[in-house]
Design an enzyme around this catalytic site. Structure first.
Site, short mmCIF file in Angstrom:
data_model
loop_
_atom_site.label_atom_id
_atom_site.label_comp_id
_atom_site.label_asym_id
_atom_site.label_seq_id
_atom_site.Cartn_x
_atom_site.Cartn_y
_atom_site.Cartn_z
N LEU A 48 -8.81 5.95 2.17
CA LEU A 48 -8.93 4.91 3.18
C LEU A 48 -7.60 4.25 3.50
O LEU A 48 -7.31 3.95 4.65
CB LEU A 48 -9.92 3.83 2.71
N GLY A 51 -1.28 0.91 -0.24
CA GLY A 51 -0.39 -0.24 -0.18
C GLY A 51 0.73 -0.06 -1.17
O GLY A 51 0.92 1.01 -1.75
N GLY A 52 1.48 -1.13 -1.39
CA GLY A 52 2.60 -1.03 -2.30
C GLY A 52 2.19 -0.87 -3.75
O GLY A 52 2.93 -0.30 -4.54
N MET A 53 0.97 -1.32 -4.08
CA MET A 53 0.55 -1.31 -5.48
C MET A 53 -0.65 -0.41 -5.73
O MET A 53 -0.88 0.01 -6.86
CB MET A 53 0.22 -2.73 -5.93
N LYS A 74 -10.64 1.41 -5.72
CA LYS A 74 -9.25 0.98 -5.61
C LYS A 74 -8.54 1.35 -6.90
O LYS A 74 -8.94 0.93 -7.98
CB LYS A 74 -9.20 -0.54 -5.38
N ASP A 179 -3.25 -14.86 0.26
CA ASP A 179 -2.97 -13.80 1.23
C ASP A 179 -4.09 -13.72 2.26
O ASP A 179 -4.55 -12.63 2.62
CB ASP A 179 -2.80 -12.46 0.51
#
Length: 238
Positions: A48, A51-53, A74, A179
């Site tokens: 999907l 990201g950075g992490m 995730k 965020d």
């Protein structure tokens, strides 16, 4: 001085494209991503986002009698799997999310590990994030103030629940999302907005606190006070 710096940072952020958040609702497979066939008990349908992490996948949980349930998985990015700092951040999100049970917050069901890489099994929301909705409305028109008010009311309900949540000791956990942005709100097919991604959230019970001099969040959405050591629920309200 802090206020002037915030204005200058905002002006700089406005001239650049906002950072894209890793969303549960992105259905296009990112290029050049090695997609596993299975992750533990979950069959991977497609990636999907990334990201950075972390990396996110739409998966199917299969059980006896033909049971099938779509979930979002995730995973910590493999390159960070041996980094204690990133592992603590990822597991802090899991521990915090276990306390966040509300219709306007995407739920975390389970935490586990595959080949040394931790993962979270989460509620799969089969709808777009608000960044995509906003972009489509700008190009196609047809904005409806009543619909927008309903979606943002949902976000406020989710945030209020997070701000009020209490830990096992009965005390408020002091959760601050830090965020809140269009990319971190997904809309279900039923029209319900759900807040996602507590990866950089702050709470008084987190083991992993922000390093001195490290600014977390998106500049385009930050309250000026976020440039200081002030961290409370008002940052999210802003």
């Amino acid at each position: 001085l802090v206020w002037r710096l915030a204005i200058r940072l905002r002006e700089g952020a406005g001239r650049t494209r906002p950072q894209r958040a890793c969303s549960m609702s992105i259905d296009e497979a990112p290029p050049s991503v090695a997609v596993p066939e299975r992750i533990g008990r979950f069959v991977v349908d497609r990636p999907l986002g990334r990201g950075g992490m972390s990396r996110t996948y739409r998966c199917t949980l299969e059980g006896m009698g033909g049971f099938r349930k779509l979930v979002l998985l995730k995973m910590l990015a493999p390159e960070h799997s041996r980094d204690d700092h990133f592992r603590r951040m990822f597991l802090d999100e899991a521990h915090l999310s276990a306390h966040l049970v509300h219709p306007n917050i995407a739920q975390v069901f389970e935490v586990g590990e595959e080949l040394g890489v931790p993962w979270l099994a989460m509620e799969y929301v089969a709808g777009p994030d608000l960044a995509r909705v906003s972009k489509r409305l700008r190009t196609q028109g047809g904005r409806h103030c009543g619909h927008a008010a309903r979606l943002f009311a949902d976000v406020c309900r989710g945030l209020d629940a997070a701000h009020r949540v209490r830990g096992g000791d009965g005390r408020r956990m002091g959760v601050v999302h830090r965020d809140v942005s269009l990319g971190n709100v997904v809309v279900s097919p039923e029209g319900v907005a759900k807040l996602i991604d507590f990866g950089i959230a702050w709470s008084r019970v987190k083991a992993n606190t922000t390093d001195v001099g490290v600014l977390k969040g998106k500049l385009h959405y930050m309250a000026p006070e976020q440039l200081t050591e002030t961290v409370d629920h008002r940052l999210d309200i802003y």
